[in-house]
Scaffold this active site. Sequence first.
Site, PDB file in Angstrom:
ATOM      1  N   LYS A  61       0.842  -1.202   0.000  1.00 40.53           N
ATOM      2  CA  LYS A  61       0.000   0.000   0.000  1.00 40.53           C
ATOM      3  C   LYS A  61       0.872   1.246   0.000  1.00 40.53           C
ATOM      4  O   LYS A  61       2.068   1.199   0.272  1.00 40.53           O
ATOM      5  CB  LYS A  61      -0.931  -0.011   1.205  1.00 40.53           C
ATOM      6  CG  LYS A  61      -0.219   0.010   2.546  1.00 40.53           C
ATOM      7  CD  LYS A  61      -1.208  -0.056   3.694  1.00 40.53           C
ATOM      8  CE  LYS A  61      -0.481   0.009   5.036  1.00 40.53           C
ATOM      9  NZ  LYS A  61      -1.418   0.010   6.169  1.00 40.53           N
ATOM     10  N   TYR A 301      14.266  30.617   8.726  1.00 41.18           N
ATOM     11  CA  TYR A 301      13.172  31.374   9.310  1.00 41.18           C
ATOM     12  C   TYR A 301      13.230  31.366  10.840  1.00 41.18           C
ATOM     13  O   TYR A 301      13.506  30.340  11.454  1.00 41.18           O
ATOM     14  CB  TYR A 301      11.826  30.800   8.860  1.00 41.18           C
ATOM     15  CG  TYR A 301      11.534  30.969   7.394  1.00 41.18           C
ATOM     16  CD1 TYR A 301      11.179  32.209   6.869  1.00 41.18           C
ATOM     17  CD2 TYR A 301      11.595  29.883   6.524  1.00 41.18           C
ATOM     18  CE1 TYR A 301      10.901  32.367   5.520  1.00 41.18           C
ATOM     19  CE2 TYR A 301      11.315  30.031   5.173  1.00 41.18           C
ATOM     20  CZ  TYR A 301      10.975  31.266   4.676  1.00 41.18           C
ATOM     21  OH  TYR A 301      10.704  31.421   3.344  1.00 41.18           O
TER      22      TYR A 301
END
Length: 450
Positions: A61, A301
């Site tokens: 999956k 940042y």
Amino acid sequence: MSENAAPQWDFSSEEGRKNYQRALRAYPGQVIVDLAALKSNMGQLVSRVSGSGAGVMGVIKADAYGHGLIPTALAALAGGATWLGSAQPREALLLRRAGIGVDRCRILALMYSGPFAPLQELIANDIDISVGSLTGIGQVVRAAEVLGRPARVHVEVETGFGRNGFTADSFDRALKALRSAAARGSVEVVGLWSHLAVADMPQVPGFVASTDAQIEAFGDFTDRMRAAGLEPQVRHLANTAATLTRPAIHFELTRPGIGLYGYEPDPSMGDPASYGLTPAMTLQAQLGTVKDLPAGHGISYGRAYLTGRATSTAIMPLGYADGIHRSASGFDAEGAMGREHAGGPVRLMTGHGPKLVRVSGRVCMDQCVLDLHGLAADLGVSEGDTVILFGPGRGEAYAEPTADDWARCAGTISYEIFTCLRNRIPRLYLHAAQVLPPEDLRLLDPGSIL
């Protein structure tokens, strides 16, 4: 430009080498998947159940946990898997469309949204379907009757996970509906299954007791199903953890996921090598700008990281848009956060040997900054050098991080580290010709083979 931080990749041919160079030009990061490791891991899992006679389902999956659906499925089959398990119908159908027929393996679609699922297409392609609600049974039965052929169904039951499946109270109604549909030839009841919640923590007594309770509940569901005249051909409960540690519940089929990709389900179980598993994925990148900065200079940042001394920094051009977790940002006590947090680890090659550096400051959308803790000119580091974010882990001296190392920095698990990697990062495959027969090799993108 140096590529010494990357392993000396075992190219299958000159064309494989060219594919690698094309990938470097296409994007400044690459995922390298070793198909030989995937095959070996499946072989180890198959060997764990060989004494019980159980089959093994390779769970592929989420684009095979980010490793690539078709190549991984083929490697799992080469390693001895006889089933493949997909979460979504789309994945199951892609496998059949690629040429993996019912003569090669059974495929189970584990979940879907009933009103919109392509149930007729699943049935027509001989794909088994999980059912866990009365509505789901009705939808599968209607699709089978319109198509004029029975649907192969696996009944999911709720044993304590709290997710999908019939509860003990709703099971009698489910059995009645299934028995009626089977009598009409609309369904063939193939399997009974459930999912374990905490089998990956066998050192915690309370969790062991919880798993024991789930196993007991599964036994009760089995007895009730048999009493209703619906004998399951295959029962599957064991995930990777139970495949490795609970042979009593291998039943007719086990369903390992993370083990196929070379990782333990939880670090408390030990490392992959203790189970004979090898991580199959390496994530690498090529450095962007390298420059010198003075002491006390802010990085990224929020100024959460300040350089502790005169140093060089390097841009690693992968960021959270590529799946690099922002929670793997690196802070230091001098920065605006006033606390330390180790950023994601990166293997860098210097003129003095390998060096482990870390993401410094906040992870950005398309890039991270690495503090080299030294001057690039002295270290022999330059723009274009290849660095390794994680790989199989080759011992402390090699200084190669693993996905577990990144998971610890990001506050998550290895599964999420893989599955969050975006498809804009090229996937390249090692040892394809050694692992796959010629007819399977033709199912791969030729440009992805190293």
